[in-house]
Design a protein around this motif. Structure first.
Motif, short mmCIF file in Angstrom:
data_model
loop_
_atom_site.label_atom_id
_atom_site.label_comp_id
_atom_site.label_asym_id
_atom_site.label_seq_id
_atom_site.Cartn_x
_atom_site.Cartn_y
_atom_site.Cartn_z
N TYR A 262 0.86 -1.19 0.00
CA TYR A 262 0.00 0.00 0.00
C TYR A 262 0.90 1.24 0.00
N ALA A 263 0.80 2.03 -1.07
CA ALA A 263 1.54 3.29 -1.15
C ALA A 263 0.61 4.41 -0.69
N VAL A 264 0.90 4.99 0.47
CA VAL A 264 -0.02 5.93 1.12
C VAL A 264 0.51 7.36 0.94
N PHE A 265 -0.28 8.22 0.30
CA PHE A 265 0.18 9.59 0.06
C PHE A 265 -1.01 10.54 -0.10
N ASP A 266 -0.72 11.84 0.02
CA ASP A 266 -1.74 12.88 -0.08
C ASP A 266 -1.58 13.69 -1.37
N ARG A 267 -2.63 14.39 -1.72
CA ARG A 267 -2.55 15.36 -2.80
C ARG A 267 -1.83 16.61 -2.32
N GLU A 268 -2.22 17.10 -1.14
CA GLU A 268 -1.78 18.38 -0.61
C GLU A 268 -2.22 19.50 -1.57
N PHE A 269 -1.66 20.67 -1.40
CA PHE A 269 -1.98 21.80 -2.27
C PHE A 269 -0.77 22.07 -3.16
N CYS A 270 -1.04 22.49 -4.39
CA CYS A 270 0.01 22.48 -5.41
C CYS A 270 1.08 23.54 -5.23
N GLY A 271 0.91 24.48 -4.31
CA GLY A 271 1.95 25.46 -4.03
C GLY A 271 2.28 26.30 -5.24
N ASP A 272 3.57 26.30 -5.62
CA ASP A 272 3.98 27.16 -6.73
C ASP A 272 3.88 26.46 -8.09
N GLN A 273 3.37 25.22 -8.11
CA GLN A 273 3.19 24.54 -9.39
C GLN A 273 1.86 24.93 -10.01
N THR A 274 1.81 24.89 -11.33
CA THR A 274 0.53 25.10 -12.00
C THR A 274 -0.32 23.85 -11.80
N GLU A 275 -1.62 24.02 -11.81
CA GLU A 275 -2.51 22.87 -11.58
C GLU A 275 -2.29 21.78 -12.64
N GLY A 276 -2.07 22.20 -13.89
CA GLY A 276 -1.85 21.21 -14.95
C GLY A 276 -0.59 20.40 -14.73
N GLY A 277 0.50 21.08 -14.36
CA GLY A 277 1.75 20.38 -14.10
C GLY A 277 1.65 19.50 -12.87
N PHE A 278 0.90 19.97 -11.89
CA PHE A 278 0.69 19.22 -10.66
C PHE A 278 -0.05 17.92 -10.96
N LEU A 279 -1.08 18.01 -11.81
CA LEU A 279 -1.87 16.83 -12.15
C LEU A 279 -1.08 15.86 -13.03
#
Length: 234
Positions: free
Chosen positions: A90-107
């Motif tokens: 099980y790889a457990v991780f969060d999205r969190e908030f993208c900070g200084d990344q653009t939403e597209g690059g983050f996704l």
């Protein structure tokens, strides 16, 4: 008579020597379940004290990485290295908030996760357990139902602290909070997560990228891990 006894002794010695040279068969290694977590304390302590992971002989390791894609890459390396020993990871991780990344690059990083886990070698072995935006949302659902969209982690923490004043990121506080959780609360959280998934038309098979969209916040498939450790049907 003496000669016969000597021969008998020699025969026994040769038999023992042969037995010593016979390679011993190794015991088969029992495959185990591993949880690879992002956080230093929260996820690990929740698994230990709320889900009783150790009673299920589940190993918990903190990932060397702090981002979702890095954690999944580490999970893949682990499975490649310990192919016959890992039953499930099980790889457990969060999205969190993208900070200084653009939403597209983050996704895009979440698209890469989905692509990597499509490989048949990792299907049904590496299970991504994802929270949008963070595990604190999952913890909140142990106390009440909520589908409030959040713009930062502080908002989630405020809601969670109202329900569980003892909780904080500190190890001592987390342990105190998780020890107090009853099995009924854990099962309620699982049901509420599924209800939120139903409202978004999500299933266990929904891609991580689809879950990660900002307008899909909040959601989590953490119920997959909760149910696995509490023997509920998913």
């Amino acid at each position: 008579m003496v000669l016969s006894l000597k021969r008998i002794g020699e025969a026994k010695h040769m038999a023992r020597k042969k037995d010593n040279n016979t390679p011993k068969q190794k015991k088969p290694i029992k495959p185990y379940v591993l949880c690879l977590t992002e956080g230093e304390n929260t996820e690990r302590l929740y698994l230990i004290y709320a889900l009783k992971a150790e009673t299920h002989s589940i190993k918990i390791e903190k990932s060397e990485c702090s981002n979702a894609l890095g954690i999944v890459k580490e999970a893949i390396r682990t499975v490649n290295r310990l192919a016959e020993r890992i039953d499930r990871l099980y790889a457990v991780f969060d999205r969190e908030f993208c900070g200084d990344q653009t939403e597209g690059g983050f996704l895009h990083s979440f698209s890469q996760i989905d692509q990597k886990l499509k490989n048949e070698k990792y299907q049904n072995i590496i299970i991504p357990v994802f929270s949008n935006p963070s595990i604190e949302y999952v913890l909140l659902l142990h106390f009440k139902e909520s589908n409030r969209p959040y713009s930062n982690n502080s908002e989630i923490m405020q809601d969670l602290k109202k329900e569980c004043p003892s909780y904080s990121k500190a190890e001592k506080d987390s342990i105190c909070c998780f020890k107090e959780l009853r099995l009924e609360q854990v099962k309620n959280a699982s049901q509420r997560l599924k209800k939120q998934d139903n409202s978004l038309s999500f299933t266990k098979e929904t891609t991580i990228r689809d879950r990660a969209y900002k307008d899909h916040m909040p959601n989590s498939n953490f119920y997959v891990l909760i149910d696995a450790l509490t023997n509920q049907k998913t």
